[in-house]
Write a protein that holds these residues in place. Structure first.
Motif, PDB file in Angstrom:
ATOM      1  N   ASP A   1       0.844  -1.203   0.000  1.00 55.46           N
ATOM      2  CA  ASP A   1       0.000   0.000   0.000  1.00 55.46           C
ATOM      3  C   ASP A   1       0.873   1.244   0.000  1.00 55.46           C
ATOM      4  O   ASP A   1       0.602   2.212  -0.707  1.00 55.46           O
TER       5      ASP A   1
ATOM      6  N   ARG B   1       2.382   1.761  -3.413  1.00 54.45           N
ATOM      7  CA  ARG B   1       1.404   2.313  -4.366  1.00 54.45           C
ATOM      8  C   ARG B   1       1.180   3.797  -4.089  1.00 54.45           C
ATOM      9  O   ARG B   1       1.073   4.601  -5.014  1.00 54.45           O
ATOM     10  N   SER B   2       1.125   4.129  -2.827  1.00 56.08           N
ATOM     11  CA  SER B   2       0.913   5.531  -2.445  1.00 56.08           C
ATOM     12  C   SER B   2       2.075   6.398  -2.909  1.00 56.08           C
ATOM     13  O   SER B   2       1.882   7.499  -3.439  1.00 56.08           O
TER      14      SER B   2
ATOM     15  N   MET C   1       1.989   6.872  -6.620  1.00 60.54           N
ATOM     16  CA  MET C   1       0.952   7.835  -6.968  1.00 60.54           C
ATOM     17  C   MET C   1       1.464   9.256  -6.754  1.00 60.54           C
ATOM     18  O   MET C   1       1.261  10.134  -7.583  1.00 60.54           O
TER      19      MET C   1
ATOM     20  N   LYS D   1       1.993  12.186  -9.523  1.00 62.23           N
ATOM     21  CA  LYS D   1       1.434  13.542  -9.391  1.00 62.23           C
ATOM     22  C   LYS D   1       2.520  14.583  -9.592  1.00 62.23           C
ATOM     23  O   LYS D   1       2.306  15.616 -10.213  1.00 62.23           O
TER      24      LYS D   1
ATOM     25  N   THR E   1      -4.796   5.085 -10.907  1.00 62.55           N
ATOM     26  CA  THR E   1      -4.275   4.088  -9.981  1.00 62.55           C
ATOM     27  C   THR E   1      -5.134   4.066  -8.722  1.00 62.55           C
ATOM     28  O   THR E   1      -5.846   5.027  -8.442  1.00 62.55           O
TER      29      THR E   1
ATOM     30  N   ILE F   1      -5.310   3.492  -4.524  1.00 61.43           N
ATOM     31  CA  ILE F   1      -4.507   3.431  -3.290  1.00 61.43           C
ATOM     32  C   ILE F   1      -5.444   3.119  -2.121  1.00 61.43           C
ATOM     33  O   ILE F   1      -6.661   3.217  -2.248  1.00 61.43           O
ATOM     34  N   GLU F   2      -4.841   2.777  -0.972  1.00 61.82           N
ATOM     35  CA  GLU F   2      -5.652   2.445   0.203  1.00 61.82           C
ATOM     36  C   GLU F   2      -6.359   3.700   0.717  1.00 61.82           C
ATOM     37  O   GLU F   2      -5.832   4.803   0.637  1.00 61.82           O
TER      38      GLU F   2
ATOM     39  N   ARG G   1      -4.483   7.921   4.845  1.00 63.01           N
ATOM     40  CA  ARG G   1      -3.988   7.228   6.044  1.00 63.01           C
ATOM     41  C   ARG G   1      -3.621   8.201   7.162  1.00 63.01           C
ATOM     42  O   ARG G   1      -3.848   7.896   8.340  1.00 63.01           O
ATOM     43  N   GLU G   2      -3.067   9.350   6.802  1.00 61.05           N
ATOM     44  CA  GLU G   2      -2.645  10.309   7.836  1.00 61.05           C
ATOM     45  C   GLU G   2      -3.848  10.765   8.668  1.00 61.05           C
ATOM     46  O   GLU G   2      -3.783  10.830   9.903  1.00 61.05           O
TER      47      GLU G   2
ATOM     48  N   LYS H   1     -11.254  -0.422   5.806  1.00 62.53           N
ATOM     49  CA  LYS H   1     -10.302  -0.160   4.716  1.00 62.53           C
ATOM     50  C   LYS H   1     -10.978  -0.374   3.365  1.00 62.53           C
ATOM     51  O   LYS H   1     -11.612  -1.401   3.124  1.00 62.53           O
TER      52      LYS H   1
ATOM     53  N   ILE I   1      -7.332   7.218  -7.890  1.00 66.26           N
ATOM     54  CA  ILE I   1      -6.677   8.524  -8.017  1.00 66.26           C
ATOM     55  C   ILE I   1      -6.266   8.719  -9.478  1.00 66.26           C
ATOM     56  O   ILE I   1      -5.787   7.779 -10.128  1.00 66.26           O
TER      57      ILE I   1
END
Lengths: 108, 648
Positions: A51, A54-55, A58, A62, B65, B67-68, B120-121, B138, B143
């Motif tokens: 995860d 992937r973040s 991303m 960007k 894509t 994302i979580e 997540r933050e 979850k 995005i």
């Protein structure tokens, strides 16, 4: 005599082997259970790391989007788009061949 | 005594038998109720969510894509002070306190969503507060890192993660995986008991897809379309860039665009991929196909002459005029009809061809049917059934009375650029890990006719043609401008002062690598295609030439005569070769010029002095020019290579 001793201790030996086997089976099963918990924990960590990856990908996507790159290049780096007359196209001939060719033509 | 004993024995046996039977019934025969109970007590349900596949451009750049994300829910019955919690959450979630209080204030409810798909933050911050009654589930969030780039093409997903528009909808089955539910035994704490981790490999994620599009070229096209819309006060614009060799779509843009991460901030008409969903009357860009039909059926040749009657022709009660009232053409060749965009000329060509042959040609080029591109919502356009009356035939010859999409126009011109071979346009490079299957091209024009058309379209972008503003330095361009009146929304008649300006072209002519079709909707400041659309082509083509590092084309007599010019025609007299020197000079080729004196100049200054010639320049060394070949004052010959030797 020794045979008589062995015969005497046979039942105890059998019982010991039996108990040891049962103990081993229990230990192995506990170990399987423990490893199962470890696998579960690692799978959760792996998922978390994936995860995260992937973040980050991303975020990178960007940051490298064409509109942002152009905006930063123009505003912060004071770059400008090249005009067609600023490009020099150089033909793909080696330098030595070029000079040899020139000398050949001069002789002619 | 004995009988009592027997009775007791029988009774006890019966009781024990009943117990045994009951035990057997419970353990041997299947029992759904017990099964459910067992599941509830000893099994844990694990849902393995699939991840939606990513979308990449041809260079591997992420376009979409997942994302979580964490969705916040509340159990209002467990929340203590609803006002305090609302105040805290409103600051974290940027929602109003009233909105949150409305949700968590309903004490009789046991589950309410507060906010979906947080990062997540934010989730960790709220968790640290340890508020009873709040929890997270979850999920994943889609995005689009490039925001408005390719927005109408890519589309977007709904709140349930399924595609709603564009490629996200079209490729839903490929992109979405399969969510799986498995049951595992669990321990007293509820943790699943794993004997092997193989179930973890059972995840069936969605497949990634790679498009044929180039994000950087797409961005440049969108930027230029936005500029054209702004400068000309137009309503909207559409552009397509295609590789005519394999019909891969390199860019497909519609402006105005919208941010894919916030799709509902714009009305639905902005979200439409107008390049394939909207059809329009294309105007003069369609004249090329009337000429193509005439050439293919050997009815006309490039040098065939037509009397354009001073720019006015009567058909029954109606009069056909030129687009510009100053264009009072008399006799024009077919090449000139195309280059100068004569409506009267194209009408006469269409009359000679006839409605049946012309309709067949248009159908062969793909008009009146879908191209088959892998995008949702494509329309087939409008090609009227035969027979066509003379007035309709005349109208269709100059691009009215027919409905085409931007993609159909691009594909049709692509067939001309590709030597007469038509292919299905492609948007997918790779899908499910497999490349797109190869397709057998369909021949719709002979190679000879396509070469003749290329030559004539190159004339159309010469200094005397309508497409002169589409030219780019160093590369011959073939193309056609279009200026069409817009049909009224009701469908009858044309709107006053409303036009569609377009340009279709490809380069380099000798070996077409890129085809660009641009259409600007309702420009108000200027409206001719040559003024509005052709410059967009020029700027985008120039960018592509630099990006792809295309070497400028050397124009020699051999090249012109070999592949670009057709043979003598049967209609009329004379050769089919147009004014060659005019063409050569039009591209800055200085035939018969002298070599300038470059000794002592820097490379940049020397190249600047030599600009205007399309000859290749060989450079050796660095510094200032010491020697040149040929020497200063020599006559420049066609096909010659210039050499410069530099030293410090």
């Amino acid at each position: 005599m020794a045979k008589k001793h062995l015969t005497k201790f046979r039942p105890y030996l059998a019982l010991t082997i039996l108990f040891l086997s049962l103990f081993t089976i229990v230990l192995v099963k506990m170990e399987v259970r423990r490893l199962g918990y470890t696998v579960l924990k690692l799978s959760r960590e792996l998922e978390k790391v994936q995860d995260d990856l992937r973040s980050q990908k991303m975020k990178l996507a960007k940051l490298t989007r064409p509109s942002l790159i152009q905006s930063v290049a123009k505003s912060r780096l004071t770059l400008k788009e090249g005009r067609s007359d600023q490009y020099i196209h150089v033909a793909l001939l080696s330098s030595i061949e070029n000079i040899k060719g020139m000398q050949e033509r001069r002789r002619q | 005594m004995k009988s009592r004993l027997i009775l007791i024995f029988i009774g006890t046996t019966l009781l024990w038998s009943m117990l045994l039977v009951r035990a057997a019934y419970l353990q041997v025969l299947p029992n759904e109720k017990l099964g459910h109970l067992r599941k509830r007590l000893f099994e844990k349900k694990i849902v393995i969510e699939s991840r939606r596949g990513n979308i990449f451009d041809r260079g591997g750049k992420e376009l979409a894509t997942s994302i979580e994300a964490y969705s916040l829910f509340a159990d209002p019955s467990l929340i203590g002070d609803a006002k305090e919690v609302s105040t805290y959450l409103s600051k974290k979630l940027k929602m109003t306190r009233k909105e949150i209080h409305l949700k968590i204030g309903q004490k009789q409810k046991r589950f309410v969503w507060i906010r979906r798909r947080l990062d997540r933050e934010t989730k960790l911050e709220i968790e640290r507060a340890q508020i009873e009654g709040l929890g997270f589930i979850k999920e994943s969030r889609r995005i689009y890192p490039n925001e408005s780039l390719m927005s109408q093409l890519i589309g977007f997903v709904g709140s349930d993660g399924h595609g709603l528009e564009g490629l996200e909808l079209q490729l839903e089955n490929t992109l979405s995986g399969e969510t799986q539910t498995i049951y595992l035994d669990r321990d007293a704490r509820g943790r699943p008991l794993l004997e092997d981790g193989s179930f973890l490999e059972q995840r069936k994620d969605g497949s990634d897809i790679w498009l044929t599009l180039d994000a950087e070229v797409q961005y440049k096209l969108e930027e230029e379309l936005i500029r054209a819309v702004s400068e000309n006060e137009a309503d909207s614009a559409t552009g397509i860039i295609l590789n005519p060799k394999n019909f891969e779509i390199i860019a497909m843009a519609n402006v105005p665009t919208y941010d894919l991460n916030h799709p509902y901030r714009v009305p639905p008409q902005i979200r439409r991929n107008r390049a394939i969903t909207d059809f329009f009357e294309p105007g003069s860009t369609l004249k090329t196909f009337a000429v193509a039909s005439g050439l293919e059926n050997r009815i006309i040749e490039p040098n065939s002459k037509y009397d354009c009657e001073g720019g006015k022709m009567r058909i029954g009660k109606k009069v056909i005029r030129e687009a510009d009232s100053h264009h009072a053409f008399k006799f024009l060749t077919v090449s000139e009809i195309l280059a100068l965009s004569s409506n009267v000329g194209s009408s006469k060509i269409a009359f000679d061809v006839g409605d049946k042959r012309y309709s067949k040609t248009l159908s062969a080029f793909g008009f009146g049917k879908k191209t088959g591109v892998d995008l949702p919502g494509e329309t087939s356009g409008l090609l009227q059934d035969l027979p066509w009356r003379r007035h309709l035939l005349s109208n269709i010859s100059f691009g009215h009375g027919i409905g085409v999409t931007a993609l159909q126009m691009a594909v049709a011109y692509g067939a001309i650029a590709n030597g007469g071979l038509l292919l299905k346009p492609k948007i997918l490079r790779q899908r499910d890990g497999k490349s797109a299957p190869k397709e057998t091209p369909q021949r719709i024009l002979s190679r000879e006719v396509s070469e003749k058309l290329k030559m004539m379209l190159t004339l159309a972008t010469s200094p005397t043609g309508t497409g002169a503003s589409a030219r780019i330095k160093g590369f011959p361009v073939a193309g056609k401008t279009g200026t069409a009146q817009k049909v009224k929304p009701q469908g009858f008649g044309y709107m006053e002062g409303a036009y569609l300006s377009s340009f279709a072209g490809f380069f380099p002519v000798s070996d077409p690598r890129f085809l660009i079709y641009v259409v600007i909707d309702n420009p108000k400041k200027h409206y001719y295609g040559s003024v509005v659309a052709a410059p967009v082509f020029s700027r985008v083509a120039e960018y592509i030439a630099q990006k792809e590092r295309l070497i400028p084309t050397m124009l020699s007599k051999t090249q012109f005569q070999k592949g670009l010019i057709g043979r003598t025609g049967s209609h009329g007299t004379g050769t089919a070769i147009p004014k060659r020197n005019e063409l050569l000079e039009g591209y800055g080729f200085q035939v018969g010029d002298k070599m300038p004196d470059l000794i002592g100049l820097s490379l940049r200054e020397a190249v600047k002095r030599l600009s205007g010639t399309s000859m290749a320049i060989n450079v050796t060394g660095a510094g200032i020019v010491k020697e040149t070949d040929p020497v200063a004052g020599s006559t420049l010959q066609e096909g010659y290579r210039l050499s410069l030797v530099l030293s410090r």
